[in-house]
Write a protein that holds these residues in place. Structure first.
Motif, short mmCIF file in Angstrom:
data_model
loop_
_atom_site.label_atom_id
_atom_site.label_comp_id
_atom_site.label_asym_id
_atom_site.label_seq_id
_atom_site.Cartn_x
_atom_site.Cartn_y
_atom_site.Cartn_z
N TYR A 817 1.01 16.42 29.35
CA TYR A 817 1.85 15.42 28.69
C TYR A 817 3.22 15.33 29.36
N GLU A 825 5.37 14.49 22.78
CA GLU A 825 4.05 15.10 22.56
C GLU A 825 4.00 16.50 23.17
N LYS A 828 6.11 18.90 21.01
CA LYS A 828 5.44 19.26 19.77
C LYS A 828 4.42 20.38 19.98
#
Length: 1081
Positions: A817, A825, A828
């Motif tokens: 990502y 993303e 996270k």
């Protein structure tokens, strides 16, 4: 019997007032003066004495205590008879007091016995009945949905464990639909005799009497077959289905409802005409508890405590109801109940019927299951042959053994493995002396674990015993048919009912089965099985710790449990068991016994898993020295220790020491075992990994190719060892930037693994993950993301969310990502991984530190330099303390922190760190080690950022020359060095040289990684900008690849355990220190 005379009635009315105040004295005077009225059953006195001594007339709030004391009073047979006599008088209208219909129903709600010649009305449902909407709706739909012309009565079954609330659901259903049924008929189905008597008594129903129905079973069933709109309820039909089936009325106008613990009763109803009654819905259970405790007015205040109680009771209706009654009776507050329960569980659940609760069930929770236990005992004592008696006896044995397992997901596979592995051990040691044998199945219940003529597991006897437990709803079977569960309270009951001697016996059997199901092999099926076994081992040891009754496992069993936890990534738990095994074996066998040394090696491996390399090294050295002295330097066990020691050095970054031992191991094995022996190939593979760690990629590749060729020829192209060799060689290609070659091998490995091992096999997932990383290296991020998501989803499902391999997958996907600029993303996932690793592994575990470094990289990609610096400082401080200042990982952290300083414009601080890293790298690793070259590159970039272009050029030229010589002109690291030097030339106003060098970079990158790769495009963009203008291109703030890469999993190195009983080494994590500078306009 004549009515009460008016004078006597007047006297009695006056006396009642006096009795209510002066009680015993007044009652005794009345009895002396009018004793004949009591003898003639014209006057009755019901006085609840016991339990209400402290309750005054005004204390209406103590309703729970009053109800409980009254229930106890009504347990006396004399009192029941007196109440029935009183009811008969009222029913005959010989007294003007009260409503006879109401009184009769209320009396029969508390008495369930069958009296000859008397029709008994159905019991009434509790006014505190709560929930069960799903079951009531299903019954309503079944009995009242209009269909085509009916061919037979409608029959429905409610089955489930005792205490689940089957009877109460029927009572509530009958009450809700009393206007739709002409007759609601109740049959006590406890046994064949009560069924027959209940049916006969129906002849005394007013409708039956008016039809002159004879008092026989046959006459009643015939009468029902000729009428309609009735419901016949067979309650507690726990016997054989045949008994109920032969007493079902024929006809088409009636309805039959059966409650049973026996799930085989399903055969008397049509398909989908039955429903299992399970635990209550949690919210309903909470409400029932509060109702039974008379606490509904303070619902919000008491709801948290009620919630905890129903969770502990497994939302079992009877247990919840009786717990509420206990609280409502004033014996403890709702907040104190769980403490009382934890100390007096058996007493609370096993009392006669002091606290019946709203259900007026008449049995304690445990007593409901005692009925089932006694049924199994009867089956055993009345068995027609010894085989059937053994089946029933084994059912009891299983129930007792299950009570020491976890109550969920109990596997037949556990018993199968224990039986077969015990047989294999016995065969192996059949001729060995008996003085000191390894575990060979001691403590296993022989009758339960039956083998066939070929000495393989024969499940027939086991499954027959299981069927008995299923038939009584004492256990449940899942949809796969291979695992079973038991309600937590049944689980406790089974253990609580045993004497201490029985506890010792069956705890030992449970331990023997659990440990005996663990094999020394390393197969996917075993790894999957071990994950499912962990909760059962934990449950057994929780009981051992709490009870102080059962003994701990023997040394062999500790080794087996340690293996399970190590395979599952529970390294701290594995450490505990391995330490126990060492202590026992040292005491029993001595320090130098092979078994003791093997356990020491196992403990060392868990230290490695936890990143405790110094502790691991200390143990490895001890084992190696003892084996050399006792067995000789070239004994295979000593050579195995040398191999393990080499791997430990490699984990510490002591690659020269690792290489020295690795070479010795390889030479000895070649001489002793021959060149193509599997152990020799393992040594070659491990040595190749050590070369790769040192940047000696050509040497690593050469060994990798040899291993692959031999394994292909000897074992075949699709053997797991061959696939491992292919994966290891692919890694060597990746290290050199030969990603097309790496991709080709990894695609082959993945295709074969999917076909041979299955799509969800751990090795297949490793292959998918490795291929995803190779795609990422080539800038094929969509392809990398697709594979990464697949791997993560499967591992979450198969391994659970917090398994180390699952976390590695999350970390790898976060890297993909980040490569695509999807930083939110990436962040996270990175935060999740870090939080889990901190909690599970600890703040200073190497994997936790890797996660912190990876998250810092994601922050730096977003230009969040303060957040980056904060994490990098933490990582560096911990690594300096734990790994020492000159460990390669510590140097990587220093480089990363320097990058964070540089991003904030703190160029002096950045330079100071990079210079330290370079000096240490040169001294410890050598001037041409990849880490050293990376440090030189970092320092060159720092000089560039300071405008010190001459110093930057000098370093850049050195790096380029070394990388060309070591890696070749087309290696990506060489091209990175050219890229950096071209930018430096441009800033030194050597424009033509810069353009020519950058053209070379573009051409070679196009050839090696493709024209569409981001690195190629960035270089081309820089070149186009520079050729259009003489001005230097503007600096780009985001100029580096990730310095500390996310955790990358590989297949190697492999651990050669020799005689050790420890599993192979875990997959390594690698951090890439290379920088790939790309300046863009």
């Amino acid at each position: 019997m004549t009515p009460i005379a008016s004078g006597a009635w007047k006297l009695m009315s006056q006396t009642l007032v006096e009795i209510s105040t002066e009680t015993e004295k007044t009652a005794e005077n009345f009895r002396r003066r009018h004793g004949e009225m009591f003898k003639e059953k014209r006057v009755f006195r019901f006085n609840v004495q016991k339990g209400l001594e402290q309750v005054g007339l005004e204390e209406y709030e103590k309703q729970g205590i009053i109800e409980t004391a009254t229930d106890i009073y009504m347990e006396s047979e004399d009192h029941v008879v007196a109440v029935e006599d009183c009811a008969e008088n009222l029913q005959a209208k010989k007294s003007p007091i009260g409503d006879p219909e109401v009184l009769r129903d209320n009396i029969h709600s508390s008495t369930h016995d069958i009296s000859q010649g008397t029709f008994k009305a159905r019991p009434r449902p509790s006014p505190k009945f709560t929930g069960r909407k799903m079951y009531l709706d299903r019954l309503d739909s079944f009995f009242f949905t209009k269909t085509s012309l009916r061919q037979a009565n409608r029959n429905f079954l409610l089955h489930g464990m005792g205490g689940a609330g089957k009877t109460k659901i029927c009572l509530k259903f009958a009450e809700d639909h009393q206007d739709q049924f002409r007759r609601i008929l109740w049959v006590d189905s406890s046994n064949e005799e009560t069924i027959k008597q209940s049916l006969k008594n129906i002849a005394n129903h007013p409708d039956a009497k008016s039809s002159r129905v004879q008092g026989t079973t046959e006459a009643v069933l015939y009468w029902l077959s000729t009428t309609d709109k009735w419901v016949l309820i067979f309650d507690n039909a726990d016997g054989e289905p045949d008994i109920i089936e032969e007493n079902l009325p024929s006809g088409t106008g009636g309805h039959v409802l059966v409650t049973s613990r026996n799930f085989n009763m399903r055969r008397i109803v049509s398909e989908e005409s039955y429903l299992e009654v399970n635990e209550m819905e949690r919210d309903d259970a909470i409400l029932l508890l509060l109702k039974a405790a008379y606490l509904t007015k303070s619902f919000e205040k008491d709801e948290p405590a009620a919630s905890a109680i129903v969770d502990e009771l497994g939302c079992l209706a009877l247990a919840v109801d009786q717990a509420g009654a206990y609280i409502g009776s004033g014996f403890c507050t709702i907040n104190a109940y769980l403490e009382v329960f934890s100390r007096h569980r058996k007493e609370l659940l096993d009392q006669p019927s002091s606290f019946k609760g709203a259900s007026k069930y008449g049995l304690a929770v445990y007593a409901t299951w005692d009925i089932s236990y006694e049924a199994i005992q009867r089956k055993q004592s009345r068995a027609p042959n010894p085989r059937e008696a053994t089946v029933a006896g084994n059912a009891i044995t299983l129930l007792q053994i299950f009570s020491f397992f976890h109550y969920g997901s109990i596997m037949e596979e556990t018993f199968k493995r224990a039986a077969e592995l015990a047989e294999a051990w016995r065969a192996k040691y059949r001729d060995a002396p008996m003085s000191r044998l390894p575990w060979t199945g001691r403590g296993l219940p022989g009758d339960l674990l039956e083998l066939d003529d070929e000495r393989k597991w024969d499940p027939l006897l086991f499954r027959k015993s299981i069927q008995i437990l299923l038939s009584l709803s004492l256990i449940k079977r899942d949809t796969s048919g291979k695992t079973y569960s038991i309600h937590p309270l049944v689980h406790s009951w089974s253990r609580d009912r045993m004497a201490n001697s029985a506890v010792m016996k069956w705890a030992a059997s449970a331990n023997a089965i659990l440990a005996g199901s663990v094999c020394s092999c390393k197969r996917h099926s075993s790894q999957t099985y071990y994950r499912k076994l962990v909760p059962h081992i934990n449950a057994y040891y929780q009981f051992v710790k709490a009870s102080q009754v059962a003994t701990l496992s023997k040394d062999d069993e500790c080794v087996m449990y340690g293996k399970v936890f190590q395979e599952n990534g529970n390294w701290d738990r594995a450490e505990v068991f391995y330490k126990s095994a060492i202590e026992m074996r040292t005491r029993l066998l001595g320090t130098e016994h092979p078994g003791t040394l093997s356990s020491m090696r196992n403990l060392a491996s868990t230290y490695l898993d936890q990143g405790w390399w110094n502790e691991a090294e200390k143990l490895e050295v001890q084992v190696l020295e003892i084996r050399k002295r006792v067995l000789g330097a070239e004994h295979l066990a000593a050579v195995a220790s040398m191999n393990n020691m080499s791997l430990t050095y490699s984990d510490q970054g002591l690659w020269k020491e690792a290489e020295k031992l690795g070479v010795q191991v390889l030479e000895i094995r070649k001489r002793v075992l021959e060149a193509e022996h599997p152990d020799t190939l393992t040594s070659m593979s491990n040595l190749a990994s050590v070369y790769s760690d040192q940047g000696l990629w050509k040497e690593a590749e050469k060994l990798g190719v040899q291993v692959l060729e031999i394994t292909k020829r000897v074992l075949g192209a699709e053997h797991p060892a061959t696939l491992t060799s292919m994966s290891n060689l692919a890694l060597k290609y990746s290290d050199q930037g030969l990603w097309k070659e790496a991709e080709k091998l990894e695609v082959q490995v993945l295709e074969i693994s999917k076909r041979v091992l299955g799509a969800e096999h751990p090795d297949t997932l490793t292959s998918m993950s490795n291929l995803a990383l190779t795609y990422s290296d080539q800038g094929l991020w969509k392809e990398a993301e697709k594979l990464g998501v697949q791997v993560l989803e499967i591992r979450k499902r198969v391994l659970e969310a917090e398994h180390p391999d699952t976390l590695t997958s999350m970390s790898n996907l976060a890297s993909v990502y980040s490569d695509q600029g999807l930083w939110k993303e990436a962040e996270k996932l990175g935060v999740q991984v870090l939080e889990i690793r901190k909690r599970v592994l600890g703040a200073e575990h190497p994997d936790t530190l890797t996660s912190m470094g990876n998250l810092a990289s994601i922050y730096s990609d977003q230009g969040l330099w303060k957040e980056t610096e904060k994490l990098e400082v933490q990582v560096l401080e911990i690594r300096k303390r734990v790994l020492e200042a000159e460990h390669p990982d510590t140097l990587t952290s220093m480089s990363n922190l320097a990058l964070a300083y540089s991003g904030q414009g703190l160029l002096k601080e950045a330079e100071e760190l990079v210079v330290q890293v370079l000096e240490i790298g040169k001294r410890v690793l050598g001037a041409e080690h990849p880490y050293t070259l990376a440090s030189m590159t970092n320092l060159a970039l720092t000089y560039s950022n300071q405008g010190r272009w001459k110093e930057a050029e000098k370093l850049g030229v050195q790096v380029l020359e070394i990388t060309k010589r070591m890696l070749g002109a087309e290696h990506l690291h060489t091209l990175t060095s050219m890229n950096i030097l071209a930018v430096t030339y441009h800033h030194l106003s050597r424009r033509d040289e810069a353009i020519e060098m950058m053209k070379n970079v573009v051409n070679l990158r196009t050839k090696v990684i493709g024209a569409d790769h981001p690195h190629t495009l960035h270089a081309l963009e820089w070149l186009n900008y520079t050729t259009r203008t003489a001005a230097p291109p503007p600096r780009h703030s985001d100029t580096t690849e990730i310095d500390e890469a996310s955790s990358v999993e590989t297949e190697g190195p492999e651990t050669d355990e020799g005689a050790d009983d420890q599993p192979a080494a875990k997959r390594r994590k690698r951090e890439i220190p290379w920088l790939d500078l790309v300046l863009v306009p």
